[in-house]
Design an enzyme around this catalytic site. Structure first.
Site, mmCIF file in Angstrom:
data_model
loop_
_atom_site.group_PDB
_atom_site.id
_atom_site.type_symbol
_atom_site.label_atom_id
_atom_site.label_comp_id
_atom_site.label_asym_id
_atom_site.label_seq_id
_atom_site.Cartn_x
_atom_site.Cartn_y
_atom_site.Cartn_z
ATOM 1 N N GLY A 43 0.884 -1.179 -0.097
ATOM 2 C CA GLY A 43 0.193 -0.078 0.012
ATOM 3 C C GLY A 43 0.932 1.121 -0.014
ATOM 4 O O GLY A 43 1.980 1.175 0.655
ATOM 5 N N GLN A 48 2.433 10.014 1.263
ATOM 6 C CA GLN A 48 4.237 9.307 1.499
ATOM 7 C C GLN A 48 5.048 9.756 0.305
ATOM 8 O O GLN A 48 6.149 9.460 0.371
ATOM 9 C CB GLN A 48 4.083 7.906 1.398
ATOM 10 C CG GLN A 48 3.153 7.385 2.563
ATOM 11 C CD GLN A 48 3.061 5.701 2.799
ATOM 12 O OE1 GLN A 48 1.928 5.217 2.340
ATOM 13 N NE2 GLN A 48 4.167 5.408 3.395
ATOM 14 N N CYS A 91 5.928 -0.150 7.483
ATOM 15 C CA CYS A 91 5.298 1.146 6.614
ATOM 16 C C CYS A 91 6.589 1.424 5.595
ATOM 17 O O CYS A 91 7.648 1.597 6.187
ATOM 18 C CB CYS A 91 4.961 2.282 7.681
ATOM 19 S SG CYS A 91 4.426 3.850 6.745
ATOM 20 N N LEU A 92 6.287 1.936 4.424
ATOM 21 C CA LEU A 92 7.292 2.179 3.576
ATOM 22 C C LEU A 92 7.909 3.609 4.108
ATOM 23 O O LEU A 92 9.004 3.906 3.749
ATOM 24 C CB LEU A 92 6.834 2.341 2.136
ATOM 25 C CG LEU A 92 6.228 0.898 1.409
ATOM 26 C CD1 LEU A 92 5.753 1.472 0.052
ATOM 27 C CD2 LEU A 92 7.303 -0.037 1.403
ATOM 28 N N HIS A 133 -4.370 1.367 7.420
ATOM 29 C CA HIS A 133 -3.196 1.915 7.490
ATOM 30 C C HIS A 133 -3.211 3.138 6.340
ATOM 31 O O HIS A 133 -2.715 4.108 6.841
ATOM 32 C CB HIS A 133 -2.234 1.052 7.176
ATOM 33 C CG HIS A 133 -0.661 1.298 7.101
ATOM 34 N ND1 HIS A 133 -0.010 1.091 8.242
ATOM 35 C CD2 HIS A 133 -0.313 2.001 6.426
ATOM 36 C CE1 HIS A 133 1.197 1.638 8.137
ATOM 37 N NE2 HIS A 133 1.241 2.145 6.891
ATOM 38 N N GLU A 134 -3.567 2.878 5.382
ATOM 39 C CA GLU A 134 -3.465 4.141 4.011
ATOM 40 C C GLU A 134 -4.142 5.143 4.607
ATOM 41 O O GLU A 134 -3.931 6.375 4.474
ATOM 42 C CB GLU A 134 -3.738 3.292 2.888
ATOM 43 C CG GLU A 134 -2.703 2.297 2.511
ATOM 44 C CD GLU A 134 -1.221 2.393 2.806
ATOM 45 O OE1 GLU A 134 -0.662 3.707 2.627
ATOM 46 O OE2 GLU A 134 -0.478 1.411 2.942
ATOM 47 N N HIS A 137 -2.655 7.468 6.914
ATOM 48 C CA HIS A 137 -1.863 8.631 6.293
ATOM 49 C C HIS A 137 -2.468 9.535 5.927
ATOM 50 O O HIS A 137 -2.027 10.706 5.705
ATOM 51 C CB HIS A 137 -1.083 7.886 5.170
ATOM 52 C CG HIS A 137 0.139 6.797 5.647
ATOM 53 N ND1 HIS A 137 1.152 7.533 6.001
ATOM 54 C CD2 HIS A 137 0.577 5.497 5.284
ATOM 55 C CE1 HIS A 137 1.962 6.461 6.214
ATOM 56 N NE2 HIS A 137 1.537 5.414 5.952
#
Length: 161
Positions: A43, A48, A91-92, A133-134, A137
């Site tokens: 994701g 991000q 998380c990226l 999660h996304e 953000h």
């Protein structure tokens, strides 16, 4: 399409609440999918990559060989389970950190795709976790914000940035 650099925590843009998407996002969403796959993620939210708009992409099946990319424009949770589950999340934007996070077991997500078509679906299991999660953000929330203070402090201390 092109790869975009992924912001790393504590970049202040990751703490911003995103504005609704307006206009054509086909190129941006294509770049986001390409960036997510190249980073080996499942994701990626627009903030991000420094775009403060309510957009995320996800594909929870591609690592197992079944690509199922979703482009979620102006997504919102319209229902959720009362039952919470705790599971590992990475998380990226916080590479190398995995944390146990509480999430709703299932959600009903409403969104528009890149072509402007509206969708609504119940997401269960990892898809529900990834979408939550996304969505975090898009509201300026990162994994660290979901943790108890002592656990957060320990993980932040270990984070290489």
């Amino acid at each position: 399409m092109s790869l975009r650099p992924i912001l790393r925590w504590p970049d202040p843009r990751l703490s911003e609440t995103c504005a609704p998407v307006t206009g054509d996002i086909r190129e941006l969403s294509g770049d986001m999918l390409e960036t997510m796959y190249a980073a080996r993620g499942r994701g990626l939210a627009a903030p991000q990559i420094g775009v403060l708009r309510r957009l995320f992409v996800m594909d929870v099946g591609w690592k197992e060989g079944t690509p199922t990319p979703l482009i979620c424009v102006n997504p919102e949770i319209v229902d959720r389970s009362e039952r919470q589950i705790r599971g590992p999340e990475g998380c990226l934007s916080i590479p190398g950190v995995t944390a146990q996070v509480m999430r709703a077991e299932w959600i009903v997500l409403r969104w528009t795709d890149a072509g402007g078509t509206g969708h609504q679906a119940q997401l269960d299991g990892f898809a529900a976790i990834c979408a939550q999660h996304e969505l975090d953000h898009l509201d300026g929330i990162v994994t660290f914000d979901r943790l108890e203070p002592a656990i957060r402090a320990e993980l932040e201390a270990d984070y290489a940035g």
